[in-house]
Design a protein around this motif. Sequence first.
Motif, PDB file in Angstrom:
ATOM      1  N   LYS A   9      11.775  -1.220   3.989  1.00  0.00           N
ATOM      2  CA  LYS A   9      10.364  -1.030   3.653  1.00  0.00           C
ATOM      3  C   LYS A   9      10.138   0.410   3.192  1.00  0.00           C
ATOM      4  O   LYS A   9      10.898   1.325   3.552  1.00  0.00           O
ATOM      5  CB  LYS A   9       9.462  -1.352   4.845  1.00  0.00           C
ATOM      6  CG  LYS A   9       9.438  -2.831   5.209  1.00  0.00           C
ATOM      7  CD  LYS A   9       8.365  -3.133   6.217  1.00  0.00           C
ATOM      8  CE  LYS A   9       8.344  -4.607   6.591  1.00  0.00           C
ATOM      9  NZ  LYS A   9       7.998  -5.473   5.437  1.00  0.00           N
ATOM     10  N   LYS A  85       8.468   0.642  -4.766  1.00  0.00           N
ATOM     11  CA  LYS A  85       7.490  -0.241  -4.127  1.00  0.00           C
ATOM     12  C   LYS A  85       6.795   0.519  -3.016  1.00  0.00           C
ATOM     13  O   LYS A  85       7.222   1.611  -2.628  1.00  0.00           O
ATOM     14  CB  LYS A  85       8.155  -1.493  -3.562  1.00  0.00           C
ATOM     15  CG  LYS A  85       9.185  -1.217  -2.469  1.00  0.00           C
ATOM     16  CD  LYS A  85       9.697  -2.518  -1.844  1.00  0.00           C
ATOM     17  CE  LYS A  85      10.652  -2.236  -0.688  1.00  0.00           C
ATOM     18  NZ  LYS A  85      10.947  -3.459   0.084  1.00  0.00           N
ATOM     19  N   ASP A  87       5.238  -0.683   0.836  1.00  0.00           N
ATOM     20  CA  ASP A  87       5.047  -1.773   1.798  1.00  0.00           C
ATOM     21  C   ASP A  87       4.019  -1.456   2.883  1.00  0.00           C
ATOM     22  O   ASP A  87       3.413  -2.377   3.442  1.00  0.00           O
ATOM     23  CB  ASP A  87       6.373  -2.099   2.499  1.00  0.00           C
ATOM     24  CG  ASP A  87       7.430  -2.590   1.542  1.00  0.00           C
ATOM     25  OD1 ASP A  87       7.279  -3.702   1.016  1.00  0.00           O
ATOM     26  OD2 ASP A  87       8.411  -1.850   1.313  1.00  0.00           O
ATOM     27  N   MET A 131       0.742  -2.455  -3.345  1.00  0.00           N
ATOM     28  CA  MET A 131       1.113  -3.550  -2.449  1.00  0.00           C
ATOM     29  C   MET A 131       0.975  -4.906  -3.121  1.00  0.00           C
ATOM     30  O   MET A 131       1.794  -5.801  -2.913  1.00  0.00           O
ATOM     31  CB  MET A 131       0.264  -3.498  -1.176  1.00  0.00           C
ATOM     32  CG  MET A 131       0.635  -2.384  -0.235  1.00  0.00           C
ATOM     33  SD  MET A 131      -0.457  -2.312   1.214  1.00  0.00           S
ATOM     34  CE  MET A 131       0.258  -0.909   2.085  1.00  0.00           C
ATOM     35  N   ASN A 134       3.910  -6.056  -4.949  1.00  0.00           N
ATOM     36  CA  ASN A 134       5.081  -6.383  -4.131  1.00  0.00           C
ATOM     37  C   ASN A 134       4.812  -7.553  -3.188  1.00  0.00           C
ATOM     38  O   ASN A 134       5.566  -7.781  -2.245  1.00  0.00           O
ATOM     39  CB  ASN A 134       5.501  -5.139  -3.333  1.00  0.00           C
ATOM     40  CG  ASN A 134       6.859  -5.273  -2.688  1.00  0.00           C
ATOM     41  OD1 ASN A 134       7.800  -5.735  -3.317  1.00  0.00           O
ATOM     42  ND2 ASN A 134       6.954  -4.887  -1.425  1.00  0.00           N
ATOM     43  N   GLY A 137       1.359  -6.122   1.996  1.00  0.00           N
ATOM     44  CA  GLY A 137       1.710  -4.927   2.748  1.00  0.00           C
ATOM     45  C   GLY A 137       0.753  -4.714   3.898  1.00  0.00           C
ATOM     46  O   GLY A 137      -0.174  -5.502   4.126  1.00  0.00           O
ATOM     47  N   ILE A 180      -2.339  -8.621   1.945  1.00  0.00           N
ATOM     48  CA  ILE A 180      -2.525  -7.209   2.269  1.00  0.00           C
ATOM     49  C   ILE A 180      -3.345  -7.137   3.545  1.00  0.00           C
ATOM     50  O   ILE A 180      -4.472  -7.622   3.597  1.00  0.00           O
ATOM     51  CB  ILE A 180      -3.206  -6.457   1.113  1.00  0.00           C
ATOM     52  CG1 ILE A 180      -2.296  -6.455  -0.116  1.00  0.00           C
ATOM     53  CG2 ILE A 180      -3.556  -5.026   1.536  1.00  0.00           C
ATOM     54  CD1 ILE A 180      -2.939  -5.911  -1.369  1.00  0.00           C
TER      55      ILE A 180
END
Length: 257
Positions: A9, A85, A87, A131, A134, A137, A180
Amino acid sequence: MELQRLKNKVIVISGGTKGVGRTMAEVCGREGAKVVIGGRDEMAAREAIRNIRTFGSDGIFVQTDLNSVEDCKNLFDEGYKAFGKIDGFFNYAGITPVSPLDTCDQKTFDDVMNINFRAAFFCCQQAIKYMRMNGGGSIVLTGSAHAWSGEKDRAAYACSKGVLRTLMEHIAHNYATEQIRCNYLTLGWTPTEGEVTLRNSQGESEAELRARAGAYLPMGRMCERTDYIEGIIYMLSDASSMMTGSTFRITAGEYIS
């Protein structure tokens, strides 16, 4: 090796060079995360990154003035450039000046709101931007028992922490469909560098502070930085994947109402 709960992460920490933020930067590294440290103390950040690398992970430091919205955005931009990214985001940065309602001046009010709320608002904006790229998060906003009215000499601070609760609930409700998450961590009374410096300026030593706080707090002592580790790791990890919109208290029993 023990299970790394944040393995692979990328975690951004505002205020990651001091207090609980610094502690969590290193712990996140130990747990397998790559860490993006935002703050002003480059020397402290470099030391934290060296420690993170001993765990086989990595980190970067991004010089960040949280009075600047552009710096708030840049913190996440640089994290994404370095690691591809985002996270998690642990919003630790904050200031706690003396600010009674009947005497608080505009500068003190503005300073508190700019650092404690406006910076968090735009950091969350940027966290959400990355987030969603990806698949989701976790955002952890640092709160305080002062958010429930607070002590008389912390009016501006209490308001800033109260509005963070609203921001947390707003994010949790409106971005859950994008996976999220956002939760509010209520920290207890902790002898951080900032707290000890403030009390010293008021003529109180750290030992006196600890004794006074211990007599006040139901559980008999101040919270230490290490008391928050497990709670924060849980909220940033996949173990809490169904947890959003929650107020999580680690306060030694303190609750100001």
